[in-house]
Design a protein around this motif. Sequence first.
Motif, PDB file in Angstrom:
ATOM      1  N   ALA A 260      26.887  60.023  70.001  1.00  0.00           N
ATOM      2  CA  ALA A 260      25.994  59.095  69.294  1.00  0.00           C
ATOM      3  C   ALA A 260      24.677  58.943  70.055  1.00  0.00           C
ATOM      4  O   ALA A 260      23.595  58.874  69.446  1.00  0.00           O
ATOM      5  CB  ALA A 260      26.679  57.743  69.125  1.00  0.00           C
ATOM      6  N   SER A 261      24.748  58.900  71.369  1.00  0.00           N
ATOM      7  CA  SER A 261      23.546  58.763  72.191  1.00  0.00           C
ATOM      8  C   SER A 261      22.649  59.978  72.037  1.00  0.00           C
ATOM      9  O   SER A 261      21.415  59.864  71.963  1.00  0.00           O
ATOM     10  CB  SER A 261      23.921  58.585  73.658  1.00  0.00           C
ATOM     11  OG  SER A 261      24.631  57.390  73.862  1.00  0.00           O
ATOM     12  N   CYS A 262      23.233  61.164  71.988  1.00  0.00           N
ATOM     13  CA  CYS A 262      22.457  62.387  71.820  1.00  0.00           C
ATOM     14  C   CYS A 262      21.710  62.382  70.493  1.00  0.00           C
ATOM     15  O   CYS A 262      20.504  62.682  70.444  1.00  0.00           O
ATOM     16  CB  CYS A 262      23.377  63.603  71.906  1.00  0.00           C
ATOM     17  SG  CYS A 262      22.527  65.172  71.664  1.00  0.00           S
ATOM     18  N   ASP A 263      22.399  62.027  69.429  1.00  0.00           N
ATOM     19  CA  ASP A 263      21.752  61.987  68.109  1.00  0.00           C
ATOM     20  C   ASP A 263      20.585  61.004  68.098  1.00  0.00           C
ATOM     21  O   ASP A 263      19.522  61.281  67.536  1.00  0.00           O
ATOM     22  CB  ASP A 263      22.765  61.604  67.033  1.00  0.00           C
ATOM     23  CG  ASP A 263      23.756  62.717  66.732  1.00  0.00           C
ATOM     24  OD1 ASP A 263      23.469  63.878  67.093  1.00  0.00           O
ATOM     25  OD2 ASP A 263      24.823  62.426  66.151  1.00  0.00           O
ATOM     26  N   ALA A 264      20.790  59.868  68.734  1.00  0.00           N
ATOM     27  CA  ALA A 264      19.728  58.857  68.769  1.00  0.00           C
ATOM     28  C   ALA A 264      18.533  59.341  69.590  1.00  0.00           C
ATOM     29  O   ALA A 264      17.375  59.123  69.219  1.00  0.00           O
ATOM     30  CB  ALA A 264      20.273  57.555  69.343  1.00  0.00           C
ATOM     31  N   SER A 265      18.806  60.015  70.712  1.00  0.00           N
ATOM     32  CA  SER A 265      17.715  60.529  71.544  1.00  0.00           C
ATOM     33  C   SER A 265      16.936  61.614  70.805  1.00  0.00           C
ATOM     34  O   SER A 265      15.699  61.666  70.873  1.00  0.00           O
ATOM     35  CB  SER A 265      18.271  61.084  72.863  1.00  0.00           C
ATOM     36  OG  SER A 265      18.703  60.035  73.708  1.00  0.00           O
ATOM     37  N   LEU A 266      17.638  62.491  70.120  1.00  0.00           N
ATOM     38  CA  LEU A 266      16.962  63.534  69.343  1.00  0.00           C
ATOM     39  C   LEU A 266      16.018  62.935  68.319  1.00  0.00           C
ATOM     40  O   LEU A 266      14.882  63.403  68.143  1.00  0.00           O
ATOM     41  CB  LEU A 266      17.996  64.424  68.652  1.00  0.00           C
ATOM     42  CG  LEU A 266      18.770  65.401  69.543  1.00  0.00           C
ATOM     43  CD1 LEU A 266      19.940  66.001  68.771  1.00  0.00           C
ATOM     44  CD2 LEU A 266      17.852  66.512  70.049  1.00  0.00           C
TER      45      LEU A 266
END
Length: 330
Positions: free
Chosen positions: A105-111
């Motif tokens: 979830a953190s990766c998607d938000a950072s992207l």
Amino acid sequence: MKYKQIGTDGCQVSAVALGCMGMSDLYGVPDDKESIATIHAALDAGMNFLDTADMYGPHTNERLIGEAIADRRDEAFIATKFGIVRDPDDPQKRGICGRPEYVKASCDASLERLGIDTIDLYYQHRIDANVPIEETVGAMKDLVTAGKVRYLGLSEASVATIKRAQAVHPIAAVQTEYSIWSRDAEDAGVIDYCREQNVLFVSYSPLGRGFLTGSVTSFEDLPADDYRRHSPRFQGENFQKNLEVLAKLREIAAKRGMTPAQFALAWIMTKQDHIVPLFGTKKVKYLQENLQSLNFVLTDEEMQQIEEVAPENAFSGKRYTSELMKLTNA
């Protein structure tokens, strides 16, 4: 610009990296216009390695970088991190999370905040003692498989943790605080292990959070909202003792015609070839000054002089508060 290899596929990153945290958080009042100008100046100089994290702001620093590189994506190598959770009611409090679902979830938000399709280097910002590293890195590996991340990294990890992570997926970079005044990574064996494994070692805070530049001469120099006011090294007797050590280092730097900042960066780059110093600045003039460190290699005599006036543990105070120190070398 000089470059170093990361990973095994020939990718090159600049030999110095730009830490963008202070552009948005923890170091006084942000100035987005000047910060973007600094990022652009770095790219113009061939400095492609930009470092951020979701907790800087929180979130605002990733958005700032996204804006800065919107039309220059192919010139930038973007590193960001997950794993430190800020307490909205108390910015000084931190939580750590390495659960697989949180990683993804953190990766998607950072992207989304960065406005990019793929993160070049994705770090676990701090190791979660409650989640096996194999589970966390397993989730990070899934992100590589999905094309959302190119390379994996760890921050403030012990050799034992790095080895366990490598058994799941190659680790391309390890980020740990390292400078003339913070040499814990030497004792922990992390620097040597990274060299042996062809893992890039990224030294954050190579300027001692600005102290080694000589710009902070008293506690009152720090803005009221500057997080260094909570650092043991910037307080009381510790601070005064540290200024005495710094004065001796500045004498050596002056003889070479170097600024204190250039001297501190050159020390790191002279130490070992697989280290990339990650310095932070939000002003073009300091960026340009720091980049000049690439033109210097310290002599054996100068390195010995440094060792004599600032040996390991010469500086007083822990690099973090006791609570935050528990999260290092995990």
